[in-house]
Each structure stands twice: as structure tokens, then as C-alpha cells.
Design a protein around this motif. Structure first.
Motif, PDB file in Angstrom:
ATOM      1  N   UNK A  35       0.801  -1.225   0.000  1.00  4.87           N
ATOM      2  CA  UNK A  35       0.000   0.000   0.000  1.00  4.87           C
ATOM      3  C   UNK A  35       0.835   1.277   0.000  1.00  4.87           C
ATOM      4  N   UNK A  36       2.138   1.160   0.201  1.00  2.86           N
ATOM      5  CA  UNK A  36       2.993   2.344   0.262  1.00  2.86           C
ATOM      6  C   UNK A  36       3.262   2.853  -1.152  1.00  2.86           C
ATOM      7  N   UNK A  37       3.088   4.157  -1.345  1.00  5.41           N
ATOM      8  CA  UNK A  37       3.362   4.781  -2.643  1.00  5.41           C
ATOM      9  C   UNK A  37       4.857   4.672  -2.939  1.00  5.41           C
ATOM     10  N   UNK A  38       5.190   4.191  -4.122  1.00  2.00           N
ATOM     11  CA  UNK A  38       6.582   4.014  -4.518  1.00  2.00           C
ATOM     12  C   UNK A  38       6.993   2.560  -4.610  1.00  2.00           C
ATOM     13  N   UNK A  39       6.192   1.668  -4.005  1.00  2.00           N
ATOM     14  CA  UNK A  39       6.473   0.234  -4.089  1.00  2.00           C
ATOM     15  C   UNK A  39       5.848  -0.290  -5.376  1.00  2.00           C
ATOM     16  N   UNK A  40       6.687  -0.846  -6.249  1.00  2.00           N
ATOM     17  CA  UNK A  40       6.195  -1.380  -7.517  1.00  2.00           C
ATOM     18  C   UNK A  40       5.608  -2.774  -7.326  1.00  2.00           C
ATOM     19  N   UNK A  41       6.322  -3.619  -6.587  1.00  2.00           N
ATOM     20  CA  UNK A  41       5.833  -4.977  -6.365  1.00  2.00           C
ATOM     21  C   UNK A  41       6.579  -5.603  -5.202  1.00  2.00           C
ATOM     22  N   UNK A  42       6.009  -6.677  -4.706  1.00  2.00           N
ATOM     23  CA  UNK A  42       6.650  -7.482  -3.676  1.00  2.00           C
ATOM     24  C   UNK A  42       7.338  -8.631  -4.396  1.00  2.00           C
ATOM     25  N   UNK A  43       8.480  -9.038  -3.879  1.00  2.00           N
ATOM     26  CA  UNK A  43       9.225 -10.126  -4.500  1.00  2.00           C
ATOM     27  C   UNK A  43       9.150 -11.367  -3.638  1.00  2.00           C
ATOM     28  N   UNK A  44       8.631 -12.442  -4.193  1.00  2.00           N
ATOM     29  CA  UNK A  44       8.559 -13.705  -3.478  1.00  2.00           C
ATOM     30  C   UNK A  44       9.636 -14.651  -3.949  1.00  2.00           C
ATOM     31  N   UNK A  45       9.576 -15.847  -3.452  1.00  2.00           N
ATOM     32  CA  UNK A  45      10.523 -16.873  -3.868  1.00  2.00           C
ATOM     33  C   UNK A  45      10.069 -17.478  -5.191  1.00  2.00           C
ATOM     34  N   UNK A  46      10.903 -18.300  -5.777  1.00  2.00           N
ATOM     35  CA  UNK A  46      10.558 -18.979  -7.019  1.00  2.00           C
ATOM     36  C   UNK A  46       9.314 -19.835  -6.834  1.00  2.00           C
ATOM     37  N   UNK A  47       9.234 -20.529  -5.697  1.00  2.00           N
ATOM     38  CA  UNK A  47       8.086 -21.412  -5.428  1.00  2.00           C
ATOM     39  C   UNK A  47       6.784 -20.621  -5.355  1.00  2.00           C
ATOM     40  N   UNK A  48       6.811 -19.452  -4.696  1.00  2.00           N
ATOM     41  CA  UNK A  48       5.577 -18.669  -4.600  1.00  2.00           C
ATOM     42  C   UNK A  48       5.182 -18.123  -5.964  1.00  2.00           C
ATOM     43  N   UNK A  49       6.170 -17.834  -6.819  1.00  2.00           N
ATOM     44  CA  UNK A  49       5.863 -17.376  -8.179  1.00  2.00           C
ATOM     45  C   UNK A  49       5.191 -18.453  -8.999  1.00  2.00           C
ATOM     46  N   UNK A  50       5.650 -19.710  -8.859  1.00  2.00           N
ATOM     47  CA  UNK A  50       5.034 -20.830  -9.571  1.00  2.00           C
ATOM     48  C   UNK A  50       3.612 -21.055  -9.072  1.00  2.00           C
ATOM     49  N   UNK A  51       3.426 -21.019  -7.758  1.00  2.00           N
ATOM     50  CA  UNK A  51       2.098 -21.234  -7.173  1.00  2.00           C
ATOM     51  C   UNK A  51       1.143 -20.143  -7.645  1.00  2.00           C
ATOM     52  N   UNK A  52       1.631 -18.889  -7.719  1.00  2.00           N
ATOM     53  CA  UNK A  52       0.773 -17.786  -8.142  1.00  2.00           C
ATOM     54  C   UNK A  52       0.379 -17.930  -9.605  1.00  2.00           C
ATOM     55  N   UNK A  53       1.274 -18.433 -10.433  1.00  2.00           N
ATOM     56  CA  UNK A  53       0.945 -18.633 -11.846  1.00  2.00           C
ATOM     57  C   UNK A  53      -0.061 -19.758 -12.044  1.00  2.00           C
ATOM     58  N   UNK A  54      -0.126 -20.658 -11.100  1.00  2.00           N
ATOM     59  CA  UNK A  54      -1.096 -21.746 -11.177  1.00  2.00           C
ATOM     60  C   UNK A  54      -2.477 -21.310 -10.680  1.00  2.00           C
TER      61      UNK A  54
END
Length: 135
Positions: A35-54
Motif C-alpha cells: 500500500x505504500x506509494x513508490x512500491x512497484x511490487x513485492x518479491x517472493x521466492x521462485x516457489x511462490x511465483x510458480x504457485x501464483x501462476x497456477x
């Protein structure tokens, strides 16, 4: 993730105890940082990225919580927008997380560490602003 849970101080022993898992603290911290202005995105681990794509949304993405005898330590991994003052945004991230955690759980974090792992450029806006030139 830790299998530990943090037991809040109970005001009345007759009602029982309230436990908050580290995953809940991760979600609170992730949403507060996003929610903070200036933050583009949060960075997760590779595993969380795969889970999110699923198809499963990971709300604790980019946050690591450690519970110890010393207290709660929170590590936040963010990508910032290009052109922001990184120290100012990092300070606001720490303030937002501290306040959200205090408001929602009545817990104080001993450490809130912000790791800037990238800078995101707004390429679409830059491309639209730049006039096309024929050479």
C-alpha cells in the motif's frame, strides 16, 4: 516457514489464549508494504511465483517472518518504482508495517528490514511520452 506460533498476552485467563501464526503476520506485512506509494511490487521466492501462476494468490509474498525469544523479525523484499527516494519509501514501509501489525494484532516487531531487490521502470508511459522521430 516456521511452525511456531506467537502467543499474545491474554487479558483474561478464563477465555483461553489467542495464537497468531507467522503466516498471518506475513500477510499483514505484505499488504501494508504494498500500500505504500513508490512500491512497484513485492518479491517472493521462485516457489511462490510458480504457485501464483497456477492460480493461487500468495498474500504473504515478499515477506519472511522469524519468531524468536528476542521477538518478531520481519524481512520485506520489494521492487521500487523508478525515480522514488528509496530511503524515504523504505522508512514509510517500516512505519506502515509497524502500525498495521500493532493495530491488527497488538504485537510489536523488534526488526523490520527492507530489502530493495529491484527497480521497475514505467516503460509504457515513457514510450507514450516520447515522440516518434523518422531518421
Amino acid at each position: 516457514m516456521n511452525e511456531l506460533s506467537f502467543e499474545m498476552e491474554s487479558y483474561s485467563s478464563e477465555l483461553g489464549k489467542v495464537e497468531i501464526s507467522p503466516e498471518v503476520i506475513e500477510v499483514i506485512a505484505s499488504i501494508a508494504a504494498s500500500d505504500v506509494e513508490g512500491v512497484a511490487s513485492m518479491r517472493g521466492s521462485f516457489a511462490s511465483g510458480v504457485v501464483e501462476r497456477l492460480g493461487k494468490k500468495t498474500h504473504g509474498k515478499g515477506v519472511k517472518v522469524e519468531l524468536s525469544e528476542a521477538g518478531i523479525s520481519i524481512d520485506v523484499y520489494v521492487s521500487m518504482k523508478y525515480g522514488v527516494a528509496i530511503p524515504d519509501v523504505a522508512q514509510r514501509i517500516q512505519d506502515h508495517i509497524r502500525q498495521a501489525l500493532l493495530d491488527m494484532t497488538a504485537l510489536e516487531a523488534t526488526d523490520i528490514n527492507v530489502f530493495v531487490v529491484g527497480v521497475q521502470f514505467d516503460s509504457k508511459e515513457k514510450q507514450q511520452e516520447a515522440p516518434e522521430v523518422d531518421y
